[in-house]
Scaffold this motif. Structure first.
Motif, PDB file in Angstrom:
ATOM      1  N   LYS A  97       5.341 -33.076  54.922  1.00 22.64           N
ATOM      2  CA  LYS A  97       6.261 -33.259  56.025  1.00 22.64           C
ATOM      3  C   LYS A  97       6.714 -34.766  55.399  1.00 22.64           C
ATOM      4  O   LYS A  97       7.526 -34.502  56.942  1.00 22.64           O
ATOM      5  CB  LYS A  97       5.188 -33.188  56.510  1.00 22.64           C
ATOM      6  CG  LYS A  97       4.112 -31.965  56.848  1.00 22.64           C
ATOM      7  CD  LYS A  97       5.101 -31.344  58.292  1.00 22.64           C
ATOM      8  CE  LYS A  97       4.238 -29.437  57.956  1.00 22.64           C
ATOM      9  NZ  LYS A  97       5.423 -29.039  58.806  1.00 22.64           N
ATOM     10  N   ARG A  98       6.712 -35.449  54.653  1.00 16.08           N
ATOM     11  CA  ARG A  98       7.625 -37.099  54.374  1.00 16.08           C
ATOM     12  C   ARG A  98       7.542 -36.864  52.778  1.00 16.08           C
ATOM     13  O   ARG A  98       7.073 -36.332  51.861  1.00 16.08           O
ATOM     14  CB  ARG A  98       6.176 -37.673  54.827  1.00 16.08           C
ATOM     15  CG  ARG A  98       5.872 -37.643  56.369  1.00 16.08           C
ATOM     16  CD  ARG A  98       4.932 -39.375  56.364  1.00 16.08           C
ATOM     17  NE  ARG A  98       4.282 -39.096  58.185  1.00 16.08           N
ATOM     18  CZ  ARG A  98       5.029 -39.507  58.981  1.00 16.08           C
ATOM     19  NH1 ARG A  98       5.991 -40.707  58.725  1.00 16.08           N
ATOM     20  NH2 ARG A  98       4.908 -39.526  60.093  1.00 16.08           N
ATOM     21  N   VAL A 144      13.312 -39.199  54.790  1.00 17.20           N
ATOM     22  CA  VAL A 144      13.468 -37.502  55.215  1.00 17.20           C
ATOM     23  C   VAL A 144      11.686 -37.537  55.990  1.00 17.20           C
ATOM     24  O   VAL A 144      10.679 -37.032  55.013  1.00 17.20           O
ATOM     25  CB  VAL A 144      13.730 -36.685  54.588  1.00 17.20           C
ATOM     26  CG1 VAL A 144      13.283 -35.315  55.826  1.00 17.20           C
ATOM     27  CG2 VAL A 144      15.110 -36.529  54.036  1.00 17.20           C
ATOM     28  N   VAL A 145      11.717 -36.850  57.000  1.00 19.00           N
ATOM     29  CA  VAL A 145      10.262 -36.881  57.721  1.00 19.00           C
ATOM     30  C   VAL A 145      10.117 -35.771  59.014  1.00 19.00           C
ATOM     31  O   VAL A 145      11.177 -35.190  59.212  1.00 19.00           O
ATOM     32  CB  VAL A 145       9.676 -37.891  58.800  1.00 19.00           C
ATOM     33  CG1 VAL A 145      10.152 -38.027  59.640  1.00 19.00           C
ATOM     34  CG2 VAL A 145       8.377 -37.604  59.224  1.00 19.00           C
ATOM     35  N   GLU A 201       7.277 -39.827  68.346  1.00 21.88           N
ATOM     36  CA  GLU A 201       5.952 -40.035  67.992  1.00 21.88           C
ATOM     37  C   GLU A 201       6.745 -40.650  66.575  1.00 21.88           C
ATOM     38  O   GLU A 201       6.024 -41.498  65.828  1.00 21.88           O
ATOM     39  CB  GLU A 201       5.070 -38.715  67.691  1.00 21.88           C
ATOM     40  CG  GLU A 201       4.339 -38.506  68.540  1.00 21.88           C
ATOM     41  CD  GLU A 201       3.493 -37.576  68.630  1.00 21.88           C
ATOM     42  OE1 GLU A 201       2.865 -37.428  67.239  1.00 21.88           O
ATOM     43  OE2 GLU A 201       3.061 -37.288  69.627  1.00 21.88           O
ATOM     44  N   GLU A 202       7.504 -40.768  65.742  1.00 20.68           N
ATOM     45  CA  GLU A 202       7.840 -40.723  64.145  1.00 20.68           C
ATOM     46  C   GLU A 202       9.682 -42.196  65.386  1.00 20.68           C
ATOM     47  O   GLU A 202      10.310 -42.404  65.681  1.00 20.68           O
ATOM     48  CB  GLU A 202       8.829 -40.175  63.789  1.00 20.68           C
ATOM     49  CG  GLU A 202       7.880 -38.939  63.376  1.00 20.68           C
ATOM     50  CD  GLU A 202       7.186 -38.961  62.727  1.00 20.68           C
ATOM     51  OE1 GLU A 202       7.038 -40.435  61.937  1.00 20.68           O
ATOM     52  OE2 GLU A 202       6.211 -38.563  62.522  1.00 20.68           O
ATOM     53  N   GLU A 203       9.787 -43.231  63.992  1.00 20.37           N
ATOM     54  CA  GLU A 203      10.400 -44.379  64.591  1.00 20.37           C
ATOM     55  C   GLU A 203      11.253 -44.069  62.858  1.00 20.37           C
ATOM     56  O   GLU A 203      11.958 -43.589  62.294  1.00 20.37           O
ATOM     57  CB  GLU A 203       9.499 -45.437  64.191  1.00 20.37           C
ATOM     58  CG  GLU A 203       8.637 -45.718  65.348  1.00 20.37           C
ATOM     59  CD  GLU A 203       8.585 -47.369  64.507  1.00 20.37           C
ATOM     60  OE1 GLU A 203       8.544 -48.212  63.485  1.00 20.37           O
ATOM     61  OE2 GLU A 203       7.305 -47.693  65.083  1.00 20.37           O
ATOM     62  N   ILE A 204      12.565 -43.663  63.926  1.00 17.44           N
ATOM     63  CA  ILE A 204      13.948 -42.887  63.374  1.00 17.44           C
ATOM     64  C   ILE A 204      15.237 -42.953  64.256  1.00 17.44           C
ATOM     65  O   ILE A 204      15.345 -43.973  64.734  1.00 17.44           O
ATOM     66  CB  ILE A 204      13.456 -41.381  63.751  1.00 17.44           C
ATOM     67  CG1 ILE A 204      13.511 -40.601  64.706  1.00 17.44           C
ATOM     68  CG2 ILE A 204      12.545 -40.886  62.431  1.00 17.44           C
ATOM     69  CD1 ILE A 204      13.197 -39.399  65.023  1.00 17.44           C
ATOM     70  N   ASP A 205      16.101 -43.370  63.073  1.00 17.64           N
ATOM     71  CA  ASP A 205      17.300 -43.906  63.238  1.00 17.64           C
ATOM     72  C   ASP A 205      17.843 -42.774  63.853  1.00 17.64           C
ATOM     73  O   ASP A 205      18.851 -42.302  64.803  1.00 17.64           O
ATOM     74  CB  ASP A 205      18.083 -43.986  62.290  1.00 17.64           C
ATOM     75  CG  ASP A 205      17.271 -45.116  61.595  1.00 17.64           C
ATOM     76  OD1 ASP A 205      17.422 -46.314  62.322  1.00 17.64           O
ATOM     77  OD2 ASP A 205      16.862 -45.245  60.282  1.00 17.64           O
ATOM     78  N   TYR A 206      18.043 -40.886  63.298  1.00 13.85           N
ATOM     79  CA  TYR A 206      18.050 -39.882  63.722  1.00 13.85           C
ATOM     80  C   TYR A 206      17.568 -39.044  63.598  1.00 13.85           C
ATOM     81  O   TYR A 206      16.159 -38.430  63.088  1.00 13.85           O
ATOM     82  CB  TYR A 206      19.886 -39.396  62.407  1.00 13.85           C
ATOM     83  CG  TYR A 206      20.395 -40.720  62.587  1.00 13.85           C
ATOM     84  CD1 TYR A 206      21.275 -40.794  63.066  1.00 13.85           C
ATOM     85  CD2 TYR A 206      21.263 -41.153  60.994  1.00 13.85           C
ATOM     86  CE1 TYR A 206      22.591 -41.945  63.318  1.00 13.85           C
ATOM     87  CE2 TYR A 206      21.346 -42.565  60.932  1.00 13.85           C
ATOM     88  CZ  TYR A 206      21.967 -43.134  61.992  1.00 13.85           C
ATOM     89  OH  TYR A 206      23.597 -44.005  62.322  1.00 13.85           O
ATOM     90  N   ILE A 207      17.871 -38.041  64.328  1.00 16.91           N
ATOM     91  CA  ILE A 207      17.361 -35.999  64.099  1.00 16.91           C
ATOM     92  C   ILE A 207      18.679 -35.771  63.386  1.00 16.91           C
ATOM     93  O   ILE A 207      19.361 -35.135  64.347  1.00 16.91           O
ATOM     94  CB  ILE A 207      16.969 -35.819  65.915  1.00 16.91           C
ATOM     95  CG1 ILE A 207      15.772 -36.332  66.372  1.00 16.91           C
ATOM     96  CG2 ILE A 207      16.459 -34.943  65.776  1.00 16.91           C
ATOM     97  CD1 ILE A 207      15.414 -36.823  67.572  1.00 16.91           C
ATOM     98  N   VAL A 208      18.597 -34.786  62.567  1.00 20.71           N
ATOM     99  CA  VAL A 208      19.076 -34.004  61.848  1.00 20.71           C
ATOM    100  C   VAL A 208      18.760 -32.709  62.288  1.00 20.71           C
ATOM    101  O   VAL A 208      17.599 -32.745  62.047  1.00 20.71           O
ATOM    102  CB  VAL A 208      19.092 -34.724  60.322  1.00 20.71           C
ATOM    103  CG1 VAL A 208      20.272 -33.741  59.320  1.00 20.71           C
ATOM    104  CG2 VAL A 208      19.534 -36.592  60.215  1.00 20.71           C
TER     105      VAL A 208
END
Length: 432
Positions: A177-178, A219-220, A254-261
């Motif tokens: 998952k990560r 990636v998560v 719920e995730e600290e992310i820059d993009y949703i790819v």
């Protein structure tokens, strides 16, 4: 509010007045070209919607023309008055769904498919595992040899021939998952796996993760993500589509992310429009806008990375079949072409009509098979005219449709269809 006023609001009657019936949309519409009827053109459908909203035609009169629309949105790219055809189309589908009288068995089937099957990662994995078992045990070969596949409904025997070989259940279960990098990451991205994409094209999804890692991203995969809701919206099930959007928004928050790819043109097109599902000024609208601001097709994030070297030369002539939803809704046109051109050894031959739909359109090619094949035949004439060895695309529906087109044209020995991700990974990219 009267019943007619409620219908007008749901069907987006006010937006139909933006259409001035000029006809600029006609040459851009695949179904108008193949069916040669005004009712199967964008302006014809809009006029019917207006007539239904004014009580001059019945909802039943609207069913067939709306059902036959591919939803490719090519008309919106040439419209001089910026008609919001997508909103009119979805409103019409919702109204049709509300007025349809369905048998108990059909209701149960639809409730299972749209309520349990597509939104469930477990069901998607089960489908993939069953397909692996079907392929691996020889049942597929036996079914084809004895022509048992001809008994499949909805022409599914045709698609059975072009489904790629599936990984084993063990391979599916290994996915983490990560994925962290030893070197500092360019950015942290959350990967939207999709439902059909993850079930049928699991290996391409794995290659997407590998490609993101090679291009320098952490990636998560959010565990609670679900179907994007596009299939539900295409079927007029707007409420269900809204609920799926909420589930995805919550999952990725719920995730600290820059993009949703994402790597599926249709899924990306649905997700970039999540904010339109909620009223302005509401908390869900704000949350959806935040979500949408991070959504990217994989080509958009990869094309920004410039410290790369490709170790393999892919000596092949290819043509690029763009996903309608990626081009016309996400407005992503140049990044895939730029990435293709960066691959050493590639000879790119562009289509004469790259923006003409392939006829896949979600489940259109299943529920409207013959009409879909008419559109596909036009597309394949263009594809075969390039004398390419591979057709590259960026959407699971397009990929299956192009594989089917290659099969129908009898050119499987000289041509194949591949996802952009798989092509890029074949070139063995590495950061310098």
């Amino acid at each position: 509010m009267s019943e007619l006023q409620a219908l007008q609001q749901k069907i987006n009657y006010d937006k139909t007045f933006d259409c001035v019936q000029c006809g600029y949309c006609l040459p851009a519409c695949p179904t108008y070209e193949t069916m040669e009827r005004e009712t199967h053109s964008p302006r014809g459908r809009i006029n019917l919607v207006k007539m239904v909203a004014e009580g001059k035609a019945s909802v039943q009169d609207l069913e067939k023309p709306i059902e036959k629309c591919l939803g490719c949105m090519a008309c919106t790219t040439v419209c001089p008055t910026n008609v919001q055809y997508g909103e009119i189309l979805e409103g019409a589908k919702e109204v049709i769904e509300d007025h349809q009288v369905k048998s108990t068995s059909r209701k149960k089937i639809e409730d299972f498919l749209f309520g349990s099957f597509f939104p469930s990662g477990k069901w998607m994995n089960t489908l993939g595992n069953l397909t692996w078992f079907y392929q691996k045990t020889g049942i597929q070969a036996l079914a084809n040899r004895t022509r048992l596949t001809k008994l499949a409904p909805l022409h599914l025997d045709k698609f059975e021939q072009v489904i790629p070989q599936q990984p084993s259940p063990k391979e599916r279960s290994k996915r983490a998952k990560r994925y962290k990098r030893k070197r500092p990451a360019q950015a942290k991205v959350a990967f939207f796996t999709g439902c059909v994409m993850d079930s049928v094209f699991f290996e391409t999804n794995q290659n997407t993760i590998e490609l993101l890692l090679r291009f320098g991203f952490e990636v998560v995969l959010p565990e609670q993500q679900t179907c994007c809701g596009a299939l539900h919206a295409h079927s007029g099930k707007v409420n269900e589509s809204v609920e799926l959007a909420k589930r995805n928004i919550k999952a990725f928050e719920e995730e600290e992310i820059d993009y949703i790819v994402n790597n599926a043109g249709g899924c990306g097109a649905r997700m970039v429009e999540y904010h339109h599902l909620f009223e302005e000024g509401t908390s869900w609208r704000k949350r959806a806008e935040q979500f949408v601001s991070k959504v990217r097709d994989i080509s958009e994030v990869l094309v920004e990375v410039d410290d790369l070297v490709f170790n393999n030369s892919v000596d092949r002539t290819i043509t690029y079949q763009p996903s309608c939803h990626m081009t016309n809704v996400q407005k992503v046109k140049n990044p895939p072409l730029q990435l293709i051109k960066d691959v050493p050894g590639i000879t790119l031959k562009e289509l004469d009509r790259p923006d003409f739909c392939c006829g896949s359109a979600g489940i259109y090619n299943i529920v409207n098979y013959e009409d879909s094949m008419d559109v596909l035949d036009v597309k394949m004439k263009d594809v075969c005219g390039t004398d390419s060895e591979s057709v590259v695309t960026t959407n699971p529906g397009c990929l299956l449709q192009m594989k089917l087109g290659i099969e129908r044209e009898g050119v499987t020995q000289t041509m194949d269809a591949v996802h952009l991700v798989d092509l890029l990974l074949e070139a063995d990219p590495q950061q310098k």
